[in-house]
Design a protein around this motif. Sequence first.
Motif, PDB file in Angstrom:
ATOM      1  N   GLY A  82       1.170   4.655  -6.602  1.00 30.54           N
ATOM      2  CA  GLY A  82      -0.342   5.044  -6.130  1.00 30.54           C
ATOM      3  C   GLY A  82      -0.455   6.085  -6.992  1.00 30.54           C
ATOM      4  N   PHE A  83       0.150   7.064  -7.372  1.00 28.33           N
ATOM      5  CA  PHE A  83       0.091   8.475  -7.714  1.00 28.33           C
ATOM      6  C   PHE A  83      -1.246   7.863  -9.399  1.00 28.33           C
ATOM      7  N   PHE A  84      -0.545   6.839  -9.482  1.00 27.75           N
ATOM      8  CA  PHE A  84      -1.335   6.317 -11.232  1.00 27.75           C
ATOM      9  C   PHE A  84      -1.976   5.012 -11.113  1.00 27.75           C
ATOM     10  N   GLY A  85      -2.188   5.342  -9.956  1.00 27.02           N
ATOM     11  CA  GLY A  85      -3.436   3.786  -9.892  1.00 27.02           C
ATOM     12  C   GLY A  85      -2.692   2.948  -9.470  1.00 27.02           C
ATOM     13  N   ILE A  86      -1.782   2.178  -9.059  1.00 25.06           N
ATOM     14  CA  ILE A  86      -0.432   0.680  -8.889  1.00 25.06           C
ATOM     15  C   ILE A  86      -0.366   0.520  -7.159  1.00 25.06           C
ATOM     16  N   ASN A  87      -1.115  -0.640  -7.331  1.00 26.49           N
ATOM     17  CA  ASN A  87      -0.836  -0.933  -5.499  1.00 26.49           C
ATOM     18  C   ASN A  87       0.740  -1.365  -5.283  1.00 26.49           C
ATOM     19  N   GLY A  88       1.365  -0.819  -5.135  1.00 29.11           N
ATOM     20  CA  GLY A  88       3.169  -1.160  -5.183  1.00 29.11           C
ATOM     21  C   GLY A  88       3.167  -2.263  -3.897  1.00 29.11           C
TER      22      GLY A  88
END
Length: 321
Positions: free
Chosen positions: A146-152
């Motif tokens: 999430g910190f890198f803008g990726i929805n896990g």
Amino acid sequence: MEVFKLKKLSRNRQEEIEAYLYTIPWIIGFIAFIIGPMILSLYYSFTEFNIVNPPVWVGLKNYANLFKNPMFHQSLKVTFYYAGLALPLTLIIGFSLAVLLNQDIMGQKIWRTIYFFPSVIAGVAVALVWLRLFDPNIGLINKILGFFGINGPKWLLDPDWAIPSFVMMSLWGVGRSMIIYLASLQSIPTSLYEAAEIDGANVIQRFFNITIPMMTPVIFYNLILGLISTFQLFTEVYVVTGTGGINKAGSLGGPARSTMVYNLYLYLTAFRYFDMGTASAMAWLLFIFILVITVILFKTSKYWVFYQGQLGNQENKKNGK
């Protein structure tokens, strides 16, 4: 002189007797806890046995019913899927780490310890740690993504990601194979690399023509151990998908039976459904499968596993010696 020989023989005989006496406890334990249960399970695999009632001989019925059982097919599918991902990754990553940590780098011993240390932690503890890491809401992995803008993904809650999650979990213990690779790398004679360098071989050529051929016995060893380990996956799946306040994925083998590995279904057959006959048949099928694959690997190893003496003989043949 004859008296001396008699005394010598009697002493050798005495040492033999002492050796047998020391090994008797192990022999008794081996027969009682390994050979005995194996023979009983083989007998039970041909019977209908629910623990409460005496076993009834049914011949090959248990084996025939297994191949008609959709859940048995599902467990095979999931296990092969897991093994197909985990085994190659464990071999490749373990070997790659060993090559990297064999270099002369700062803090070499510290890095080796860091990578090896997780492999000494027990399976239940590892499962609990990764259960927390894979939590889709508060887990560290999704927090980092999430910190890198990726929805896990939902990881263990998603049937498509459940087995890949366990594959990632298995890489936690890659330090075991790494240490074995590292010990083998350090046993390769430096004279081979020096001679190849004098002949003009670059780093890549030395790696593929010296390092890998010299490492094939250890690769073969880790392949056999990894094969046995991946097909015996149980503890992590049981802990992560089981009940008792730590269940995050639904039910045993969930979600949607996507983690119903072979050993878990064997456990459920034996200790939830109390069908010891079918469970014993499953155990023997697994044993036979691993045995057959192991024999095939040993038979084919002569085509790709090279030992130091064999490499020397091949080099002599090339040079006409």
